[in-house]
Every structure is written in C-alpha cells, then in structure tokens.
Enzyme design. Sequence first.
Site, mmCIF file in Angstrom:
data_model
loop_
_atom_site.group_PDB
_atom_site.id
_atom_site.type_symbol
_atom_site.label_atom_id
_atom_site.label_comp_id
_atom_site.label_asym_id
_atom_site.label_seq_id
_atom_site.Cartn_x
_atom_site.Cartn_y
_atom_site.Cartn_z
ATOM 1 N N CYS A 27 40.286 -33.922 -6.227
ATOM 2 C CA CYS A 27 39.644 -35.245 -6.250
ATOM 3 C C CYS A 27 38.529 -35.219 -5.221
ATOM 4 O O CYS A 27 37.940 -34.165 -4.970
ATOM 5 C CB CYS A 27 40.669 -36.343 -5.974
ATOM 6 S SG CYS A 27 41.488 -36.200 -4.373
ATOM 7 N N ALA A 28 38.214 -36.334 -4.589
ATOM 8 C CA ALA A 28 37.072 -36.392 -3.683
ATOM 9 C C ALA A 28 37.275 -35.578 -2.411
ATOM 10 O O ALA A 28 36.317 -35.012 -1.863
ATOM 11 C CB ALA A 28 36.775 -37.842 -3.316
#
Length: 478
Positions: A27-28
């Site tokens: 993810c981020a």
Amino acid sequence: MADFKKDAALLLEYIGGADNISAVSHCATRMRFVLNDPELADKAKIESIGMVKGTFTQAGQYQVIIGNEVATFYNEFVKLSGTDGVSKDATKEVAKKNMNPLQRAMAVLAEVFSPLIPAIIVGGLILGFRNIIGDVKMFENGTMTLTDISVFWKGTNDFLWIIGEAIFHFLPVGITWSIAKKMGTTQILGIVLGLTLVSPQLLNAYAVAETAADKIPFWDFGFAQVNMIGYQAQVIPAMLAGFLLAYLEIWLRKVIPQAVSMIFVPFFALVPTVLLSHVVLGPIGWWLGNIVSNVVNTGLTSSLSWLFSAVFGFLYAPLVITGLHHMSNAIDLQLIADYGGTNLWPMIALSNIAQGSAVLAIIFLHRGNKDEEQVSIPATISCYLGVTEPAMFGINLKYVYPFVAAMIGSALAGLVSSIFNVTANAIGVGGIPGLLSIQPQYWVPFILAMGIAIVVPFVLTMTFRKYGILNKLDPFEG
C-alpha cells in the site's frame, strides 16, 4: 542511500523464504504478506533491517512498514523472490483464510465502509462549516448568525446543503453500491437498489415520526398494503438490502443459463430485493438500527455516561488492533441519523491524539536514536492527523508502556468529552483536525479534552519510563 537489493534479500530470508509467501502486495507505506506459516517470520530480525520501520499482523496479513519508498522496495523484492505480486484486494481475499469468523465479518464491514469515508469526511466538514455560519449567533449582540445578516453567506449555506444532503440522506446508495463492488456483483444494480430506498416518492425517513399512521402513503396490492417509507441516512436497512441483492445475483448466475443471464439475472435479482427491502428488510433494519443507536446513546447520556466513555476511550486502541473498531463507523452513522450527531466519534479522535502523544514522549526519551526517529516522528504526525497504526505497531506496542499511557490518556479525555456532551456532526478527519467536525458550541470542551489527550499520555509515558513500569522491553538510556 538505501540498499534496496540487500534489504529485500534479508527480508525474503527472515520472512521464511519464497515458499512461505502465499501472496504479497503493498500500500502507501507497507508491504502486505499472506504467509503460509506466520511462525516462520522472524519479527526481531525483520525489524533489524535498515529499511524496515516496524511490523504487525492484522486482518490475516503480515505487514512490514517500509515508508514512502515502499513501491521501489516492493519491485526489488518481487524481482528477487520470484513471487508474483497481486492487488491489495486479492491479498485480502487470500488473507481471509487466516481469519476467524468474527475477523472476517469485521473485514467485510471495513471493506464496505472504507470507500465511503472520504465522502463522509467531506460531509462532516461541510456540516460543521454550515453550523458555524448558520447556527452560531456572533453578531448583533449575540442575536444573529452570519447567514442572518449576509445574503452571500445565506446562499452559500443553502448551496452547501446540496452536498451534505447527497452524502448523508442518500448514504444508502453509497452503501449498496459499495457492497456490490466488494462482492463482485453488478454495481449499477447496487446503485439502483440504493435509490429505491431514498426515492422522493417515499415518505422521507425524517418525517416518519411526525406523520400520523393513517397519513403514511402506501402501495395497495389489493391483498396487502406496503408503507412507502424511505430509509434516508439509514445504515442497517441498506446493508441488509445490499447483501441480499449480491447473494441473490451470485446464486442466479449459477442457475440461469449464460445465454439469457443478461436479461433474467438483473431482473430476478433486483425486483425481489426491492420488494423484500420495503416489506421485510427495511423495517427489520430500522428496528435493529434504533436498538443499536439507543443502547449506545443511553450509555453516553445515562448517569453512568462517564464510565461508559472512560471505558470506550480506554479500549478503543485495543479494538483497532483486533479490527473490531470498524463497527464504530456504522454506529456513528446510525447515531447521526437518529440524533443529528454522534458523541462517539469525538472520543475516537481523542484516542488518535493520545497515541501520538505517547510516541512524542518516546521521541523525547530516545532522542538521538536516529533509526527509531525514522519511524517515531512520521508516526506522531500520522496520529495527530488521525491514522494510528504506524504509531501503535511501530512504537507503542513494541514498548508496551507508551501504549498503556495512551489508553489512560484517551480514557480521561473521553470522560471529559462525555461530561460536556461533546457532539460531532459526522465522522471527520481524525486527530487534531477533528475539531472541524465538532459542533461549534462544543469546541471549547473538545479543545480541553484534546489538551488532556496530549499532556496525560506524554507525562505518563515519561513517568512509566522513569519508574520502570511496564517497560522491561525498553533498554534505551538516551
């Protein structure tokens, strides 16, 4: 400069090798693994890797915090390991094999509400702004609001309600769409279903209580009559209807020949669901929603509200660890629909602040530890903006005593919030910016509660460290 190749090789080794990886994505800021045998992952060695800021397990996934360079690191890891990366959604599906039934239910709830959060946050900010200009009497010796004395601001207030109404009154449309998306069924059918729950032809849900029984419109089928009642802002009726539509469509796809499925699957999925939603599911969902909101509201307004709030503030962070905190979204939205605001969400924002303040104390205690500051400083900022996982899993749970200090600070802040009946318009931006979602008349007590959530965890963390309370895993002496 970071050595991606070296650190990726170490991570692959310490996580149990390529054969132990069932799925991997990112993810981020984090690598997300589904491991065949989680016991093979050596947590201590993984967290000793230069680029790794911390690890934790949640929702059946082993997550490794890398930071903003995670995409580059991920590409190097996949190339080195020979594993095929998959999407976050695919990783979640594989991860569910490692969950118990309760965890799966909470994961589904989270996946339904997560796509709706940005809109709900915007709606909360808009309602807060409208309260300031339309309800707070700041002019003419405290007798008039900004909208009373200004044509421009009156027009602005009226205009912004278009967005607020679309977000909250038509919330069932978002819920039924999100369920269709999550279940992999036809999304436009989910949207249509949601629209049938809030159609202008129906008696608005907010008008039901003040409408006499004999004045409620109805569909007359001859042998039966069905009340034409809308479900504006109702959460549980929309969820029941959305899941019925999804499962009915999935079943129909299996039994109807593919040659005619495009015609008959949508028809036989949508029409019965709409009928059952208004005859059975809607009334049941409304009843259940009222029970949930009444129980929570009673707890928040009874003579023991101080105890309820303190316990909730104390336990919210542990709920985040288990994933059970996702149920609070549905409860908050139901409280807003039934009572025009929520007393629960302010305590959640305060819990976020408390966790960040505990990490702030660790930064002070461990000043000079440059490696840890790569995790602790961004984690503090993240907490104060409403995202607690990096702080909890990267720092507070690692040492235990700052986590407990934050829980105590959150409990005291929640207690104060409850005493002053602090109410939010809606779910907003968590942490310190949460002030923007608080109804203006409660700003001062909420700021007081925020002060408690900042000071108490900081002081307690320092105290616990000084006197050796719950801190046997913290050998750092500065």
